[in-house]
Design an enzyme around this catalytic site. Structure first.
Site, short mmCIF file in Angstrom:
data_model
loop_
_atom_site.label_atom_id
_atom_site.label_comp_id
_atom_site.label_asym_id
_atom_site.label_seq_id
_atom_site.Cartn_x
_atom_site.Cartn_y
_atom_site.Cartn_z
N HIS A 133 52.81 -88.23 32.59
CA HIS A 133 53.98 -88.59 31.79
C HIS A 133 53.76 -88.06 30.37
O HIS A 133 52.62 -87.93 29.92
CB HIS A 133 54.05 -90.13 31.78
N GLN A 212 52.05 -97.26 35.99
CA GLN A 212 52.69 -97.38 37.31
C GLN A 212 51.76 -97.98 38.36
O GLN A 212 52.15 -98.10 39.52
CB GLN A 212 53.18 -96.01 37.80
N LYS A 235 57.07 -103.14 32.59
CA LYS A 235 57.13 -102.63 33.96
C LYS A 235 56.52 -103.61 34.96
O LYS A 235 56.43 -103.32 36.15
CB LYS A 235 56.38 -101.30 34.05
#
Ligand code: 7TS
Length: 417
Positions: A133, A212, A235
């Site tokens: 990212h 993630q 998240k």
């Protein structure tokens, strides 16, 4: 992880109970029930996390680490208690190894500036991967420019897995390896433990971008054998504005500050400043107090549901989605096509339909997905597509939402081709 090793996911009853805890899920979008398939960007929040945030503002709000009055002491206690909860959640040895930041991006910038500034010399090497990212690319680009260090990248194969054949050679002269634990585009889960062991043997430290992975699978920093871990509260069922940097204590202790200001000092005179011990040294200014406390509630929630079960559930959804999407003519999924070493972020293209049009048609069906480069421009250049559409799953998603996704994609293809 082999399917046989993982705990079973949720029963239908479990899922219904879980979904009831997320108030936002129970609404209509364009007259259709919301199917939220964009948790890779930001997850939804259970009622108890929302309540923890509002209760903080209703009952405990005061600045931390300064007042001697009761409210400030309560706020400080709750803030530090949250640090302990999050530290335990990732297997840290001590809460003092855990720094609250705004998000993953700030946590990585902290390391690139404080550790990188102190340790990198011209010609030193930084090893990243091509699927990072932007938040695990740009801070290193900036550091390389400042320090004269050189960046190299681990490549991926056609299935989106890291190529590790030349890892030993690539590690020569490397001071830091910074890599994602799970790609936000390809879903690939990277073999962090193996890479960390080889990196350490070559004398490098290892930073893992857990944005993630920490929300979606059990992550234990000791077991992984890494040096830094960065992740974001928003998240993982927590609020925005709160993130985490975990680091090995000896490394953190040796690092100069990143941001200067209140709360991070030991003494200040007009001639100069000395700095507080870790973690205060890296938490300049008033922190996101209520958000940290609510993140503590989020990890309590995730821990009670069970990270093994969350991971198993998402793997079941991913297997199902890979099957259903394979039935859609003209659709191409990027990343590993078996659920063994991938998580529930599925990026795809559809022949003849721009990803933004896919997202717009799906929105009309009440289905929220993301389209674009997902802050991974170099990876998209490598995949030779300007953009992809992405569906990403979390603990509250159900197979019926994947059926609706598949039907929506068939509809998009009919509309545009
Ligand atoms: N690293 C990874 C692997 C990410 O997926 C993200 C955010 C970040 C870092 C940055 O996190 P932040 O909280 O600091 O912004 N990824 C996404 C995404 O895929 N769609 O929106 C944000």
């Amino acid at each position: 992880m082999a399917a046989a090793q993982i705990a079973p996911g949720f029963s239908v009853g479990d899922l219904l109970t879980l979904r009831r805890e997320f108030p936002i899920l129970h609404q209509q979008v364009h007259g259709k029930p919301l199917a939220f398939l964009d948790s890779g960007a930001s997850s939804q929040k259970p009622q108890r996390v929302i309540r923890a945030l509002t209760e903080y503002y209703e009952r405990t709000n005061a600045n931390v680490h300064r007042g001697v009055y009761q409210l400030s002491e309560q706020a400080t206690f709750a803030y530090e208690q949250a640090r302990g909860k999050v530290a335990r959640f990732i297997g840290a040895r001590s809460p003092r190894e855990l720094i609250f930041t705004r998000n993953t991006t700030e946590a990585i910038n902290l390391v690139a500036n404080a550790w990188g500034g102190a340790n990198l010399r011209p010609g030193d090497r930084i090893l990243l991967t091509v699927m990072e990212h932007h938040s695990n690319l740009v801070p290193w680009h900036m550091l390389a420019q400042r320090s004269g260090a050189v960046i190299d990248y681990l490549q991926i194969d056609g299935a989106g897995r890291l190529v590790l054949d030349d890892l030993k050679r690539k590690l020569a002269g490397v001071k830091i390896v910074a890599l994602t634990h799970q790609s936000n585009v390809l879903g690939t889960i990277t073999p962090v433990r193996e890479i960390a062991a080889q990196a350490h043997a070559a004398g490098a430290v290892v930073l893992v971008d857990g944005a993630q992975s920490v929300p979606h699978m059990p992550v234990d920093v000791q077991e992984l054998g890494i040096d830094f871990l960065a992740f974001s509260g928003h998240k993982m069922c927590g609020p925005t504005g709160i993130g985490v940097l975990w680091g090995r204590k000896a490394l953190l202790d040796a690092m100069p500050p990143f941001l200067g200001g209140g709360s991070m000092i030991r003494t200040v005179t007009l001639a100069g400043s000395t700095y507080a011990d870790v973690p205060a040294r890296f938490e300049a200014g008033t922190p996101a107090i209520g958000e940290a406390i609510a993140l503590g509630e989020a990890v309590d929630f995730l821990g009670e549901v069970g990270m093994e079960r969350i991971h198993a559930h998402e793997q079941e959804l991913t297997v199902y989605a890979l099957d259903r999407l394979a039935e859609v003519a003209g659709l191409k999924v990027y990343g590993p096509l078996s659920a063994d070493d991938r998580g529930g972020a599925l990026s795809f293209t559809l022949d003849g339909v721009h990803p933004h049009d896919i997202a717009a048609v799906l929105d009309g069906e009440g289905i929220a997905v993301r389209a674009g480069h997902h802050c991974c421009q170099p990876l998209h250049t490598l995949l030779d597509v300007p953009a992809t559409a992405r569906a990403s799953f979390y603990l509250y998603n159900i197979p019926e939402e994947i059926d609706r996704l598949a039907a929506g994609l068939v509809k998009a293809r009919k509309l545009f081709t």
